[in-house]
Design a protein around this motif. Structure first.
Motif, mmCIF file in Angstrom:
data_model
loop_
_atom_site.group_PDB
_atom_site.id
_atom_site.type_symbol
_atom_site.label_atom_id
_atom_site.label_comp_id
_atom_site.label_asym_id
_atom_site.label_seq_id
_atom_site.Cartn_x
_atom_site.Cartn_y
_atom_site.Cartn_z
ATOM 1 N N GLY A 110 0.847 -1.187 0.000
ATOM 2 C CA GLY A 110 0.000 0.000 0.000
ATOM 3 C C GLY A 110 0.881 1.234 0.000
ATOM 4 N N HIS A 111 0.304 2.360 0.370
ATOM 5 C CA HIS A 111 1.076 3.595 0.448
ATOM 6 C C HIS A 111 1.841 3.653 1.777
ATOM 7 N N GLY A 112 3.088 4.121 1.712
ATOM 8 C CA GLY A 112 3.867 4.365 2.910
ATOM 9 C C GLY A 112 4.484 5.751 2.816
ATOM 10 N N MET A 113 4.449 6.519 3.898
ATOM 11 C CA MET A 113 4.943 7.899 3.874
ATOM 12 C C MET A 113 5.734 8.224 5.128
ATOM 13 N N THR A 114 6.490 9.302 5.050
ATOM 14 C CA THR A 114 7.236 9.777 6.211
ATOM 15 C C THR A 114 6.775 11.177 6.578
ATOM 16 N N ASP A 115 6.910 11.495 7.857
ATOM 17 C CA ASP A 115 6.583 12.855 8.281
ATOM 18 C C ASP A 115 7.831 13.730 8.186
ATOM 19 N N GLU A 116 7.733 14.941 8.678
ATOM 20 C CA GLU A 116 8.834 15.891 8.560
ATOM 21 C C GLU A 116 10.063 15.474 9.366
ATOM 22 N N LEU A 117 9.887 14.536 10.291
ATOM 23 C CA LEU A 117 11.007 14.051 11.104
ATOM 24 C C LEU A 117 11.566 12.726 10.585
ATOM 25 N N GLY A 118 11.021 12.252 9.476
ATOM 26 C CA GLY A 118 11.496 10.996 8.904
ATOM 27 C C GLY A 118 10.844 9.766 9.492
ATOM 28 N N GLN A 119 9.790 9.951 10.305
ATOM 29 C CA GLN A 119 9.088 8.824 10.896
ATOM 30 C C GLN A 119 8.200 8.168 9.851
ATOM 31 N N PHE A 120 8.257 6.843 9.750
ATOM 32 C CA PHE A 120 7.503 6.114 8.741
ATOM 33 C C PHE A 120 6.081 5.824 9.227
ATOM 34 N N TYR A 121 5.113 5.921 8.295
ATOM 35 C CA TYR A 121 3.712 5.644 8.586
ATOM 36 C C TYR A 121 3.120 4.723 7.520
ATOM 37 N N PHE A 122 2.288 3.773 7.972
ATOM 38 C CA PHE A 122 1.475 2.970 7.076
ATOM 39 C C PHE A 122 0.218 3.776 6.761
ATOM 40 N N ILE A 123 -0.052 4.006 5.485
ATOM 41 C CA ILE A 123 -1.231 4.778 5.091
ATOM 42 C C ILE A 123 -2.383 3.818 4.843
ATOM 43 N N MET A 124 -3.479 4.041 5.564
ATOM 44 C CA MET A 124 -4.602 3.122 5.505
ATOM 45 C C MET A 124 -5.711 3.637 4.588
ATOM 46 N N ARG A 125 -6.690 2.802 4.384
ATOM 47 C CA ARG A 125 -7.783 3.149 3.474
ATOM 48 C C ARG A 125 -8.427 4.484 3.828
ATOM 49 N N ASP A 126 -8.610 4.734 5.126
ATOM 50 C CA ASP A 126 -9.330 5.942 5.558
ATOM 51 C C ASP A 126 -8.404 7.039 6.070
ATOM 52 N N THR A 127 -7.091 6.931 5.811
ATOM 53 C CA THR A 127 -6.181 8.001 6.226
ATOM 54 C C THR A 127 -6.538 9.300 5.505
ATOM 55 N N ASP A 128 -6.688 10.371 6.269
ATOM 56 C CA ASP A 128 -7.108 11.659 5.705
ATOM 57 C C ASP A 128 -5.908 12.478 5.236
ATOM 58 N N VAL A 129 -6.227 13.527 4.516
ATOM 59 C CA VAL A 129 -5.234 14.524 4.138
ATOM 60 C C VAL A 129 -5.412 15.732 5.044
ATOM 61 N N ASP A 130 -4.326 16.152 5.655
ATOM 62 C CA ASP A 130 -4.358 17.302 6.550
ATOM 63 C C ASP A 130 -3.541 18.411 5.906
ATOM 64 N N GLY A 131 -4.231 19.301 5.199
ATOM 65 C CA GLY A 131 -3.542 20.338 4.447
ATOM 66 C C GLY A 131 -2.843 19.728 3.256
#
Length: 624
Positions: free
Chosen positions: A78-99
């Motif tokens: 699926g989709h995988g992303m990092t935040d501004e600190l380089g922390q990895f996140y699993f992006i789920m079906r209902d993950t929203d967009v914040d800005g």
């Protein structure tokens, strides 16, 4: 020691681009990991398109109550992303967009998974991520390398990723699987990932194999392995299955190299290489030659029958008018014996006679006999006017008997396709095409009977494309509304009626013969989406797209085999799984074996996918 794998695949996102291959990826991984001769995992669970809360719950279940010697595998596509600190996140079906970035409130942070691992006593933990590991879908495209060692690592733990932080994990249009997972599966299934003559495949072996293959096909991808010391590298994931050399060679000949009825130059070299490889497993030159001859025989016979038919028509044209009338009457019987496709017959008639039909076909109608392949003259059509210039075309399916299920030894057959059994079918009418989006939209406007219908649910838009993303219950609602409008009795076909109609008097894996090609149907490797109905040639009953394009709902609940199945073609309700409903025909995203006449699929009755549609059935007039 137990071997447990939880496989998560997310294709349908509410706020992010679709990843069509992800749900197929988990299915392919399930096949190899659960195979007793390969992965031999005790428990393999597959989760498709779960939301944030469901995924957290299942990930927790994966690491709970494990023993020190257990092997635990977490796979995510699926989709995988990092935040501004380089922390990895699993992006789920209902993950929203914040800005301009993803919302952390409903994305799963790697620290959560790390915490589960820390509480798990297992010393053998493998994480495989087929996802983009950097800011691939965010404005920040130059994130630093993710520190997977600290985020997901630990003693006896290893993390495999499809790409580095700044790279994409690619899906190739038209491919059923994402590239990375395709090579994971290939390396495990074929044993090609094993190194130095070993009979097992370690994590390090698999990574090295995939990395080498991707360097050739997708050099932009840089798969990574993250491990602390050597504790996780040598975790054994699979055994090397001893191949059946004849079966492996036959499959390659049929599916890869004999699409035109002959072995082409590149195909010859591929086959020669495979002969050399399989010789170590006992494939002899004589058996390889015999397998090729066997695979080529249907094509040779077809060309021979085409020549016989052509010569017959040419000889008839040399007769006088009176003799021609009687001679053409005999041609129908010859057509049945030669077993050529309708398209073959039409092409030869056009070439020899200047017309796709025989002279007497305009007036003579031959009844179809129960066990014979019907000719073009036996087909009858009916149109149902839905209003607004929209029609439903139906074809009369003659009654008859056939062998339902896979033939013994049929390539790709599963246990649920047996035992093969004789079924006798009463006449019925069936949709010439799967229900289109234009037809669906028209019926969706009619009065509700049991459930609401969205007027435009399909992912791949087009008035003449099949409607998809409709559940079993919604398909029934369509039939009920159509019945109320017309005063006739419409429904979904039984599984037996569907297979009988698909085979149309044939016994091969496909109604057009032993093999399938992209000239004959829309399946994986072709277009990567649905095609307008009727794009490909019909079968002998005049039905289109019975192989590929979209899976088709049937009326029956799921049964694990044909033990106790009815022999009259009726819907098999007794002791069925009412939650799961039958699917037939394969789709645009499926491999050839899933598109066979005998192949059986199943989904939850409330599932909606862009590879599932349906075809309607009109019961006999006396039942209407």
């Amino acid at each position: 020691m137990a071997k447990i794998a939880y496989l998560f695949g997310v294709s349908e996102y509410e706020s992010f681009p679709r990843l069509p291959a992800a749900v197929n990826d988990v299915g392919a991984m399930e096949d190899v990991l659960s195979d007793k001769n390969i992965g031999d995992f005790n428990q393999v669970k597959v989760f498709r398109d779960l939301d944030f809360a469901q995924t957290r719950k299942e990930m927790q279940a994966l690491f709970a109550r494990r023993e020190q010697g257990d092997l635990v595998l977490l796979y995510f596509a699926g989709h995988g992303m990092t935040d501004e600190l380089g922390q990895f996140y699993f992006i789920m079906r209902d993950t929203d967009v914040d800005g301009t970035r993803f919302s952390k409130a409903n994305a799963i942070e790697s620290r959560y998974v790390l915490g589960l691992m820390e509480d798990c006593p297992s010393q053998q933990v493998v994480v495989i991520l087929d996802c983009c590991n950097g800011g691939a879908f965010t404005p920040r495209g130059n994130a630093d390398e993710i520190d997977f060692k600290s985020q997901l690592g630990g003693r006896g733990r290893v993390v495999l990723t499809a790409s580095a932080t700044n790279n994409y994990a690619y899906e190739k249009k038209g491919e059923t699987l994402a590239i990375y997972t395709r090579y994971l599966v290939q390396g495990l299934k074929t044993g090609a990932a094993a190194r130095d003559g070993k009979n097992c495949i370690s994590v390090a072996d698999l990574h090295a194999y995939v990395k080498a293959e991707l360097k050739i096909e997708a050099p932009a991808m840089t798969p990574k392995r993250y491990v602390i010391k050597d504790a996780g590298e040598e975790i054994v994931l699979a055994q090397v299955a001893v191949p059946d050399p004849e079966r492996a060679y036959r499959k390659l000949v049929k599916e890869k190299c004999v699409k035109t009825g002959s072995v082409l130059p590149a195909g010859r070299r591929i086959l020669d290489q495979e002969r050399d490889r399989l010789a170590a497993f006992g494939l002899t030159v004589d058996r390889a030659d015999a397998i090729e001859a066997e695979a080529l025989e249907p094509y040779r016979k077809r060309r021979e029958n085409q020549a016989i038919y052509r010569e017959t028509l040419q000889e008839i044209l040399a007769l006088d008018r009176t003799q021609q009338i009687h001679a053409f009457e005999e041609v129908i019987e010859l057509e049945d014996r030669l077993k050529l496709s309708i398209e073959d017959l039409k092409a030869i008639r056009q070439d020899v006679l200047g017309s796709e039909t025989l002279p007497q076909m305009q007036t003579v109608v031959q009844p179809a006999t129960p066990k014979s392949k019907p000719t073009a003259s036996a087909l009858q059509n009916l149109q149902e006017d839905l209003g607004g210039g929209i029609f439903v075309d139906l074809v009369a399916i003659p009654g008859g008997s056939f062998l339902m299920g896979a033939a013994k030894g049929e390539e790709g057959a599963s246990d649920d396709e047996y035992p093969q059994h004789q079924v006798t079918i009463a006449p019925f009418w069936m949709g010439k095409f799967t229900v289109t989006q234009a037809q669906w939209k028209t019926i969706a406007k009619l009065k509700k009977i049991k459930c609401d219908l969205k007027p435009d649910p399909s992912n791949f838009k087009g008035a003449d494309r099949p409607v998809e993303n409709v559940s079993w219950d919604e398909s029934i609602e369509f039939c009920d509304r159509l019945s109320a409008k017309t005063g006739k009795r419409y429904g979904l076909p039984s599984e037996a009626q569907w297979e009988y109609a698909c085979r149309s008097g044939t016994t091969a894996p496909f109604h057009f013969g032993e093999t399938i090609s992209t000239d004959l149907a829309n399946y994986a490797g072709n277009r990567g989406e649905t095609t307008p109905v009727g794009t490909f040639s019909p079968n002998a009953f005049g039905l289109y797209d019975m192989h590929g394009n979209v899976w088709e709902w049937c009326a029956d609940p799921w049964h694990n085999s044909y033990e106790g199945a009815p022999i009259d073609g009726s819907v098999w309700q007794k002791n069925g799984n009412e939650k799961l409903r039958l699917l037939r025909g394969g789709s645009w995203s499926d491999c050839p074996t899933n598109c066979r006449s005998a192949d059986r699929g199943r989904n939850d009755r409330d599932d909606r996918n862009d590879f599932i549609g349906f075809r309607i059935l009109l019961f006999s007039p006396q039942d209407s």
